[in-house]
Design a protein around this motif. Structure first.
Motif, mmCIF file in Angstrom:
data_model
loop_
_atom_site.group_PDB
_atom_site.id
_atom_site.type_symbol
_atom_site.label_atom_id
_atom_site.label_comp_id
_atom_site.label_asym_id
_atom_site.label_seq_id
_atom_site.Cartn_x
_atom_site.Cartn_y
_atom_site.Cartn_z
ATOM 1 N N ASP A 30 0.290 -1.543 0.126
ATOM 2 C CA ASP A 30 -0.427 0.304 0.268
ATOM 3 C C ASP A 30 0.452 1.775 0.124
ATOM 4 O O ASP A 30 1.822 1.382 0.890
ATOM 5 C CB ASP A 30 -0.945 -0.446 0.886
ATOM 6 C CG ASP A 30 -2.255 1.040 0.952
ATOM 7 O OD1 ASP A 30 -1.401 2.611 0.222
ATOM 8 O OD2 ASP A 30 -3.069 0.937 2.043
ATOM 9 N N VAL A 31 0.971 2.222 -0.969
ATOM 10 C CA VAL A 31 1.762 3.429 -1.416
ATOM 11 C C VAL A 31 1.462 4.166 -0.770
ATOM 12 O O VAL A 31 2.273 5.587 -1.425
ATOM 13 C CB VAL A 31 3.048 2.750 -2.525
ATOM 14 C CG1 VAL A 31 3.560 1.631 -3.167
ATOM 15 C CG2 VAL A 31 2.155 2.881 -4.219
ATOM 16 N N SER A 32 -0.231 4.496 -0.603
ATOM 17 C CA SER A 32 -0.678 5.666 -0.968
ATOM 18 C C SER A 32 -0.710 6.634 -0.195
ATOM 19 O O SER A 32 -0.639 7.944 -0.535
ATOM 20 C CB SER A 32 -2.432 5.343 -0.903
ATOM 21 O OG SER A 32 -2.656 4.418 0.670
ATOM 22 N N LEU A 104 12.676 -3.919 -5.513
ATOM 23 C CA LEU A 104 11.606 -3.572 -5.500
ATOM 24 C C LEU A 104 11.890 -2.599 -3.726
ATOM 25 O O LEU A 104 10.729 -2.465 -3.001
ATOM 26 C CB LEU A 104 10.899 -2.894 -6.415
ATOM 27 C CG LEU A 104 11.258 -2.653 -7.826
ATOM 28 C CD1 LEU A 104 9.574 -2.790 -8.961
ATOM 29 C CD2 LEU A 104 11.663 -1.467 -7.901
ATOM 30 N N GLU A 105 11.074 -4.199 -3.325
ATOM 31 C CA GLU A 105 10.623 -4.729 -2.056
ATOM 32 C C GLU A 105 12.071 -3.518 -0.924
ATOM 33 O O GLU A 105 11.103 -3.422 -0.378
ATOM 34 C CB GLU A 105 10.750 -6.445 -1.756
ATOM 35 C CG GLU A 105 9.992 -7.147 -2.366
ATOM 36 C CD GLU A 105 10.923 -7.562 -3.838
ATOM 37 O OE1 GLU A 105 10.666 -9.045 -3.658
ATOM 38 O OE2 GLU A 105 11.322 -6.537 -4.104
ATOM 39 N N ASP A 110 9.365 -0.098 3.829
ATOM 40 C CA ASP A 110 8.491 0.668 5.176
ATOM 41 C C ASP A 110 7.304 0.566 5.098
ATOM 42 O O ASP A 110 6.365 1.602 5.595
ATOM 43 C CB ASP A 110 9.503 1.996 5.150
ATOM 44 C CG ASP A 110 11.021 2.266 5.315
ATOM 45 O OD1 ASP A 110 10.948 1.168 5.685
ATOM 46 O OD2 ASP A 110 10.975 2.846 5.831
ATOM 47 N N CYS A 111 6.682 0.698 3.997
ATOM 48 C CA CYS A 111 4.840 0.921 3.547
ATOM 49 C C CYS A 111 4.432 -0.245 4.129
ATOM 50 O O CYS A 111 5.106 -1.454 3.268
ATOM 51 C CB CYS A 111 4.707 1.237 2.027
ATOM 52 S SG CYS A 111 5.051 2.028 1.016
ATOM 53 N N PRO A 112 3.420 -0.374 4.234
ATOM 54 C CA PRO A 112 2.145 -1.590 5.111
ATOM 55 C C PRO A 112 2.304 -2.491 3.558
ATOM 56 O O PRO A 112 1.709 -2.109 2.432
ATOM 57 C CB PRO A 112 0.865 -1.202 5.127
ATOM 58 C CG PRO A 112 0.811 1.034 5.474
ATOM 59 C CD PRO A 112 2.015 1.037 4.341
#
Length: 122
Positions: A30-32, A104-105, A110-112
């Motif tokens: 979730d990068v929102s 990419l991970e 740090d994103c959920p």
């Protein structure tokens, strides 16, 4: 902010389609909160160029059934890393070597993480 219900729905459908086409090592973030341009990144590994194409085709077909079409598609020629942009969801289908190299991970850890609710075992 968190990813929309629609973004989660598309992500899970894309993930299932990727697994059905033998995609592996799926992870969704979730990068929102970090990006204004999308809610979710889904990253999938494919073992070779042909498999990258197969996973991409499967994802597009599954999401088309949900009335979603990519607004952008990049990387088709080499079939090493194909990006499908659905606005709320960006799918990265990467050849094993590209996945290891670009990691990419590491960038998004740090994103959920989103629970994909799929079984990758065959």
């Amino acid at each position: 902010m968190t990813a929309t219900d629609r973004a989660i729905e598309l992500t899970r459908a894309a993930a299932q389609a990727a697994v059905d086409k033998l995609g592996t090592d799926l992870i969704a973030y979730d990068v929102s909160d970090q990006l204004a341009i999308t809610d979710v990144f889904l990253v999938v590994t494919a073992g070779n160029e042909r498999q990258v194409g197969s996973v991409v085709d499967g994802v597009e077909e599954a999401l088309r059934d949900l009335d979603a079409k990519p607004v952008r598609r990049e990387g088709d020629r080499q079939q090493r890393w194909v990006l499908l942009d659905y606005l709320d969801l960006v799918v990265h289908v990467q050849h094993t070597e590209e996945r290891q190299f670009y990691a990419l991970e590491r960038l998004w850890r740090d994103c959920p993480e989103i629970d994909l609710d799929i079984d990758e075992r065959r």
